[in-house]
Design an enzyme around this catalytic site. Structure first.
Site, PDB file in Angstrom:
ATOM      1  N   TYR A   1       4.049   4.490  11.626  1.00 16.66           N
ATOM      2  CA  TYR A   1       4.338   3.062  11.740  1.00 16.66           C
ATOM      3  C   TYR A   1       5.198   2.513  10.600  1.00 16.66           C
ATOM      4  O   TYR A   1       5.495   1.326  10.564  1.00 16.66           O
ATOM      5  CB  TYR A   1       3.035   2.250  11.837  1.00 16.66           C
ATOM      6  CG  TYR A   1       2.032   2.495  10.720  1.00 16.66           C
ATOM      7  CD1 TYR A   1       2.134   1.841   9.497  1.00 16.66           C
ATOM      8  CD2 TYR A   1       0.978   3.383  10.898  1.00 16.66           C
ATOM      9  CE1 TYR A   1       1.233   2.070   8.487  1.00 16.66           C
ATOM     10  CE2 TYR A   1       0.053   3.622   9.894  1.00 16.66           C
ATOM     11  CZ  TYR A   1       0.182   2.962   8.687  1.00 16.66           C
ATOM     12  OH  TYR A   1      -0.718   3.196   7.682  1.00 16.66           O
TER      13      TYR A   1
ATOM     14  N   ARG B   1       0.858  -1.187   0.000  1.00 17.75           N
ATOM     15  CA  ARG B   1       0.000   0.000   0.000  1.00 17.75           C
ATOM     16  C   ARG B   1       0.890   1.231   0.000  1.00 17.75           C
ATOM     17  O   ARG B   1       1.496   1.579   1.012  1.00 17.75           O
ATOM     18  CB  ARG B   1      -0.889  -0.034   1.247  1.00 17.75           C
ATOM     19  CG  ARG B   1      -2.026   0.967   1.230  1.00 17.75           C
ATOM     20  CD  ARG B   1      -2.709   1.002   2.590  1.00 17.75           C
ATOM     21  NE  ARG B   1      -1.888   1.707   3.566  1.00 17.75           N
ATOM     22  CZ  ARG B   1      -1.763   1.370   4.846  1.00 17.75           C
ATOM     23  NH1 ARG B   1      -2.365   0.303   5.306  1.00 17.75           N
ATOM     24  NH2 ARG B   1      -1.016   2.088   5.667  1.00 17.75           N
TER      25      ARG B   1
ATOM     26  N   HIS C   1      -3.530   4.413   4.904  1.00 15.25           N
ATOM     27  CA  HIS C   1      -4.708   3.547   4.948  1.00 15.25           C
ATOM     28  C   HIS C   1      -5.930   4.275   4.401  1.00 15.25           C
ATOM     29  O   HIS C   1      -6.656   3.757   3.558  1.00 15.25           O
ATOM     30  CB  HIS C   1      -4.950   3.109   6.394  1.00 15.25           C
ATOM     31  CG  HIS C   1      -6.179   2.296   6.592  1.00 15.25           C
ATOM     32  ND1 HIS C   1      -6.303   1.005   6.122  1.00 15.25           N
ATOM     33  CD2 HIS C   1      -7.354   2.583   7.201  1.00 15.25           C
ATOM     34  CE1 HIS C   1      -7.494   0.541   6.434  1.00 15.25           C
ATOM     35  NE2 HIS C   1      -8.151   1.476   7.090  1.00 15.25           N
TER      36      HIS C   1
END
Length: 386
Positions: A286, A273, A277
Site C-alpha cells: 500500500y 511510520r 504496521h
C-alpha cells in the site's frame, strides 16, 4: 399544516436558553494551517540546551529499543511488535512532559513512551510476549495498560482525569492514539465528555499516515485531525511530530492548560511510520519505497542531531556516548527476553475479579487438581526409576 401555518405561530418566538450557544467564536480553537516547528527556526534559541540533549539521548535509546524489539519478534521471542521507528519524537516528548503524579494512557504502539516514563523495558514488552496480564502494575507507574483495542483508552483517560478533578487531585491524563483511532466512536465520545466536563486531559494523536493500510484521506475529509477539536469546544494544535523540541513544547503547553483547569486540548503530530504496521504486515502493498525514503530525510534523530551539532552542543564523542548507552540497554533487554519466563499457572485466576466468582473458583479447583495429579505422576515415575 406546518408549524408556520398554525394560528399565532408568527408571534411564537421562543428565546433560546443561555446554553444554546456556549461558544460564539471558534477562531481561538482552530489549529494553525501548518504544523508548528522549532528545530531550524528562531524559536530553538529559547529551548533549554539540556532539554535538547536529553531529548537526543532518549531518541537514540528509543531507536535502538525499536530495533531490538523488532529483532526479538523475528526470533520468536515476541508474538508481535508494532514499531514506532520514525515516531520516537512523539513517544519521548509524551513521557517527558508529565509529572510523576500524572497518568499516561498509551495505545499498543506506545511501548517506547512507557519505557521513557520509567517502565522497565522488559515489562513494557510482556503483553506482546503473551505473558500474563499487562506485565506491570498500572497504579505503581501511572501508566494504563497498553491498549490493543482502538481508542478505548481515551474514555478511560477522561474518566480518571474527571475523577481526579472531583477529588481535588492535581492530575493530568495524557491519552495517546493513532490516526486510525480517530475513526472510532470512543474517540469522539471521549472528546465530547472531556470538553463538557473540562476534564484535565490532553489527547495526543500521532498521525503516521496509515491506519494499517488505510491512508488518512480515506478516513477523513477534514483539513487536519486537529480541526476536529473545534467541533467539541477545545483547542486543536498541529505540530511537526518529528521535531522533538516542538512536540515537547506543544504538549507542555497543553498539559499546563489542563492543570490550570482550562480543559482538554487535541494535539495532532504529523509524523510517519517508517516500518510496517507490525511484523505481520506487508507495507509494500500500500505504499512505495520512494515515499519512505523521502521521510527518512525528516528523521527525528537526524533533525535533532543536526541542530545540536550545528550549535556546538553535541560532537561525535557525545553521539557515540548516546549510542553506547543505547547498546547497553539493548543488550540487557536481549538477555532477559532470551530467558524463558517462569510461569505460575494458578496466577491466571488471581487478578480477574476482586472477589472470585463461583465459576472461577471451580475452574481454579479443576486446574489445581490437574497440576497436583501431574506432580504425583512425575514423583511416582521418578521413584520407579530409582
Amino acid at each position: 399544516m406546518t408549524v408556520q401555518e398554525l394560528p399565532g405561530a408568527a408571534a411564537y418566538r421562543p428565546t433560546p436558553p443561555p446554553a444554546w450557544k456556549p461558544i460564539t467564536d471558534p477562531a481561538p480553537l482552530l489549529p494553525d494551517p501548518e504544523p508548528y516547528r522549532v528545530l531550524g527556526t528562531d524559536a530553538v534559541a529559547d529551548v533549554d540546551p539540556e532539554l535538547l540533549l536529553r531529548l537526543h539521548a532518549e531518541l537514540v535509546r528509543g531507536r535502538r529499543y525499536n530495533a531490538q524489539a523488532t529483532a526479538l519478534t523475528k526470533q520468536g521471542r515476541l508474538a508481535v511488535y508494532p514499531s514506532s521507528t520514525g515516531q520516537e519524537a512523539c513517544e519521548i516528548a509524551a513521557a517527558l512532559v508529565l509529572e510523576e503524579r500524572d497518568w499516561l494512557f498509551p495505545s499498543y504502539r506506545d511501548t517506547l513512551a512507557a519505557v521513557a516514563r520509567g517502565l522497565n523495558p522488559v515489562e513494557a514488552l510482556t503483553l506482546l510476549r503473551g505473558d500474563r496480564h499487562t506485565g506491570y502494575d498500572p497504579r505503581e507507574h501511572r501508566i494504563a495498560p497498553l491498549c490493543t483495542p482502538l481508542a478505548t483508552q481515551l474514555p478511560h483517560a477522561v474518566g480518571l482525569a474527571h475523577a481526579a478533578r472531583l477529588k481535588g487531585d492535581d492530575v493530568v491524563a495524557l491519552a495517546m492514539v493513532g490516526d486510525g483511532g480517530t475513526s472510532e466512536g470512543d474517540f469522539h465520545e471521549a472528546l465530547n465528555f472531556a470538553a463538557v466536563w473540562k476534564a484535565p486531559v490532553v489527547f495526543f494523536v500521532q498521525n503516521n499516515g496509515f491506519a494499517i493500510s488505510v491512508p488518512l484521506a480515506k478516513q477523513t475529509a477534514a483539513p487536519s485531525l486537529a480541526h476536529k477539536a473545534v467541533g467539541y469546544g477545545m483547542p486543536g494544535r498541529l505540530v511537526d511530530g518529528n521535531d522533538a523540541a516542538a512536540v515537547h513544547q506543544v504538549l507542555s503547553e497543553a498539559v499546563a492548560r489542563a492543570r490550570r483547569g482550562e480543559g482538554p486540548t487535541l494535539v495532532e503530530a504529523v509524523t510517519y511510520r517508517m516500518e510496517a504496521h507490525t511484523n505481520a504486515d506487508d507495507a509494500t502493498r500500500y505504499r512505495v519505497d520512494s515515499e519512505v525514503e523521502a521521510w527518512k530525510a525528516h528523521d527525528p534523530v537526524l533533525l535533532l542531531e543536526r541542530e545540536l551539532t550545528g550549535r556546538g552542543l553535541l560532537d561525535d564523542e557525545g553521539i557515540a556516548r548516546a549510542k553506547e548507552a543505547a547498546e547497553r540497554m539493548a543488550a540487557a533487554l536481549r538477555d532477559r527476553m532470551n530467558a524463558d519466563p517462569e510461569l505460575a499457572p494458578m496466577d491466571l485466576f488471581t487478578h480477574v475479579y476482586a472477589e472470585q466468582t463461583g465459576q472461577l473458583r471451580e475452574q481454579a479447583a479443576a486446574l489445581r487438581a490437574e497440576l497436583d495429579a501431574e506432580q504425583d505422576h512425575d514423583e511416582h515415575g521418578a521413584e520407579a526409576g530409582r
